[in-house]
Scaffold this motif. Sequence first.
Motif, mmCIF file in Angstrom:
data_model
loop_
_atom_site.group_PDB
_atom_site.id
_atom_site.type_symbol
_atom_site.label_atom_id
_atom_site.label_comp_id
_atom_site.label_asym_id
_atom_site.label_seq_id
_atom_site.Cartn_x
_atom_site.Cartn_y
_atom_site.Cartn_z
ATOM 1 N N GLY A 174 0.799 -1.218 0.000
ATOM 2 C CA GLY A 174 0.000 0.000 0.000
ATOM 3 C C GLY A 174 0.830 1.265 0.000
ATOM 4 N N ASP A 175 1.895 1.312 0.829
ATOM 5 C CA ASP A 175 2.690 2.527 0.879
ATOM 6 C C ASP A 175 3.471 2.740 -0.416
ATOM 7 N N ALA A 176 3.831 1.639 -1.108
ATOM 8 C CA ALA A 176 4.525 1.771 -2.390
ATOM 9 C C ALA A 176 3.593 2.341 -3.450
ATOM 10 N N LEU A 177 2.353 1.862 -3.486
ATOM 11 C CA LEU A 177 1.385 2.366 -4.446
ATOM 12 C C LEU A 177 1.087 3.842 -4.183
ATOM 13 N N LYS A 178 0.972 4.215 -2.914
ATOM 14 C CA LYS A 178 0.723 5.608 -2.557
ATOM 15 C C LYS A 178 1.899 6.472 -2.963
ATOM 16 N N ARG A 179 3.102 5.981 -2.703
ATOM 17 C CA ARG A 179 4.311 6.739 -3.048
ATOM 18 C C ARG A 179 4.397 6.959 -4.555
ATOM 19 N N SER A 180 4.102 5.911 -5.320
ATOM 20 C CA SER A 180 4.164 6.000 -6.774
ATOM 21 C C SER A 180 3.185 7.037 -7.304
ATOM 22 N N THR A 181 2.044 7.173 -6.632
ATOM 23 C CA THR A 181 1.019 8.131 -7.069
ATOM 24 C C THR A 181 1.342 9.553 -6.633
ATOM 25 N N THR A 182 1.674 9.731 -5.360
ATOM 26 C CA THR A 182 1.853 11.075 -4.829
ATOM 27 C C THR A 182 3.129 11.753 -5.343
ATOM 28 N N MET A 183 4.150 10.951 -5.723
ATOM 29 C CA MET A 183 5.413 11.529 -6.171
ATOM 30 C C MET A 183 5.577 11.489 -7.686
ATOM 31 N N ALA A 184 4.544 11.039 -8.402
ATOM 32 C CA ALA A 184 4.675 10.804 -9.838
ATOM 33 C C ALA A 184 5.127 12.052 -10.604
ATOM 34 N N LYS A 185 4.577 13.206 -10.255
ATOM 35 C CA LYS A 185 4.904 14.422 -10.991
ATOM 36 C C LYS A 185 6.336 14.885 -10.745
ATOM 37 N N GLN A 186 6.977 14.354 -9.716
ATOM 38 C CA GLN A 186 8.343 14.749 -9.397
ATOM 39 C C GLN A 186 9.383 13.872 -10.092
ATOM 40 N N VAL A 187 8.936 12.758 -10.686
ATOM 41 C CA VAL A 187 9.870 11.795 -11.263
ATOM 42 C C VAL A 187 9.730 11.809 -12.784
ATOM 43 N N PRO A 188 10.771 12.190 -13.513
ATOM 44 C CA PRO A 188 10.699 12.201 -14.978
ATOM 45 C C PRO A 188 10.480 10.798 -15.525
ATOM 46 N N PRO A 189 9.765 10.672 -16.640
ATOM 47 C CA PRO A 189 9.555 9.364 -17.264
ATOM 48 C C PRO A 189 10.819 8.870 -17.947
ATOM 49 N N LEU A 190 10.858 7.594 -18.236
ATOM 50 C CA LEU A 190 11.958 7.040 -19.017
ATOM 51 C C LEU A 190 11.983 7.713 -20.378
ATOM 52 N N ASN A 191 13.137 8.219 -20.758
ATOM 53 C CA ASN A 191 13.265 8.966 -22.006
ATOM 54 C C ASN A 191 13.549 8.021 -23.160
ATOM 55 N N VAL A 192 12.558 7.740 -23.942
ATOM 56 C CA VAL A 192 12.680 6.868 -25.109
ATOM 57 C C VAL A 192 11.863 7.451 -26.253
ATOM 58 N N LYS A 193 12.238 7.092 -27.450
ATOM 59 C CA LYS A 193 11.464 7.487 -28.619
ATOM 60 C C LYS A 193 10.330 6.483 -28.810
ATOM 61 N N ILE A 194 9.106 6.981 -28.862
ATOM 62 C CA ILE A 194 7.940 6.114 -29.057
ATOM 63 C C ILE A 194 7.777 5.864 -30.551
ATOM 64 N N PRO A 195 7.723 4.601 -30.991
ATOM 65 C CA PRO A 195 7.626 4.325 -32.432
ATOM 66 C C PRO A 195 6.304 4.795 -33.014
ATOM 67 N N GLU A 196 6.362 5.205 -34.275
ATOM 68 C CA GLU A 196 5.143 5.592 -34.975
ATOM 69 C C GLU A 196 4.434 4.325 -35.433
ATOM 70 N N ALA A 197 3.309 4.038 -34.826
ATOM 71 C CA ALA A 197 2.585 2.803 -35.140
ATOM 72 C C ALA A 197 1.106 3.015 -34.876
ATOM 73 N N ASP A 198 0.276 2.405 -35.701
ATOM 74 C CA ASP A 198 -1.169 2.453 -35.481
ATOM 75 C C ASP A 198 -1.503 1.606 -34.267
ATOM 76 N N ILE A 199 -2.288 2.175 -33.374
ATOM 77 C CA ILE A 199 -2.696 1.456 -32.168
ATOM 78 C C ILE A 199 -4.016 0.752 -32.429
ATOM 79 N N GLU A 200 -4.037 -0.554 -32.202
ATOM 80 C CA GLU A 200 -5.247 -1.356 -32.369
ATOM 81 C C GLU A 200 -5.801 -1.691 -30.994
ATOM 82 N N THR A 201 -7.117 -1.644 -30.868
ATOM 83 C CA THR A 201 -7.774 -1.878 -29.587
ATOM 84 C C THR A 201 -7.392 -3.237 -29.014
#
Length: 254
Positions: A174-201
Amino acid sequence: MQRLPLAGLAVLFSLLTLLSPAHATNDNFLPGDSFFPSKVLYENLQRQEQEAEPVYYYNYICELAFCGYAGYSQLKLDKQNEQLAANIREAYLHIRKSQPIRLRPKKNAKLPQKNQGNPNLDNFYETNGLSIFFYNEDYDWQRLKIGLKYNENWREEMKKFINAGKYCAFVKKGDALKRSTTMAKQVPPLNVKIPEADIETGKKVDLPLTPTALILYDDNYQDYYDMKNGKRLLVVTNQGITRYVIYRGKWKQY
């Protein structure tokens, strides 16, 4: 869609003890996640030695669900990360000195007796592959912990693939899930190039993610932050090198 370029990748090995998984969407990497998890297997390392740009596959740990797939399933190390790939192989072999490989036969194969050489790995599954997490090089793993996704926009990203679903957490306390949510805006995402691809449902994207590098012309970081006119940089990808300069407060390609 493209995240900010990255200067390198930090690799952390960790053998995990997993809690009993709950039902969830079969989500792979979603833009905004702080890391890309994979497994290091000897068989894959042997194959990757022959590849100019080795590919790592997402390590999905939750119980498979019937509501479809979401996210990106592969990450590719391009030639600029050639040394990183070599270091991963070296780290794997180092760990295997204290934690030997364990194998399970695919069919009726038998392990060789002592002094009969190594088994043909084509006939076996490695059952204790090593967990690997790809993070940004400057990720403060001692303070922020390992295995928290820190993605505040995961619902919006998942909806691009499927209407509803639960987010698969690596650490379910529970405390890990809370930490991941409350601090999310402070942690930059993994920097990767997202491939250009059609997304299928309900389907994951198998085109690999690609890391990108940003090279500055000097070390005066504040001038870049202040968007000083004339500051230059290079954006380096598998496709080539693109030059940028700051002109009137904006980045311009030249």
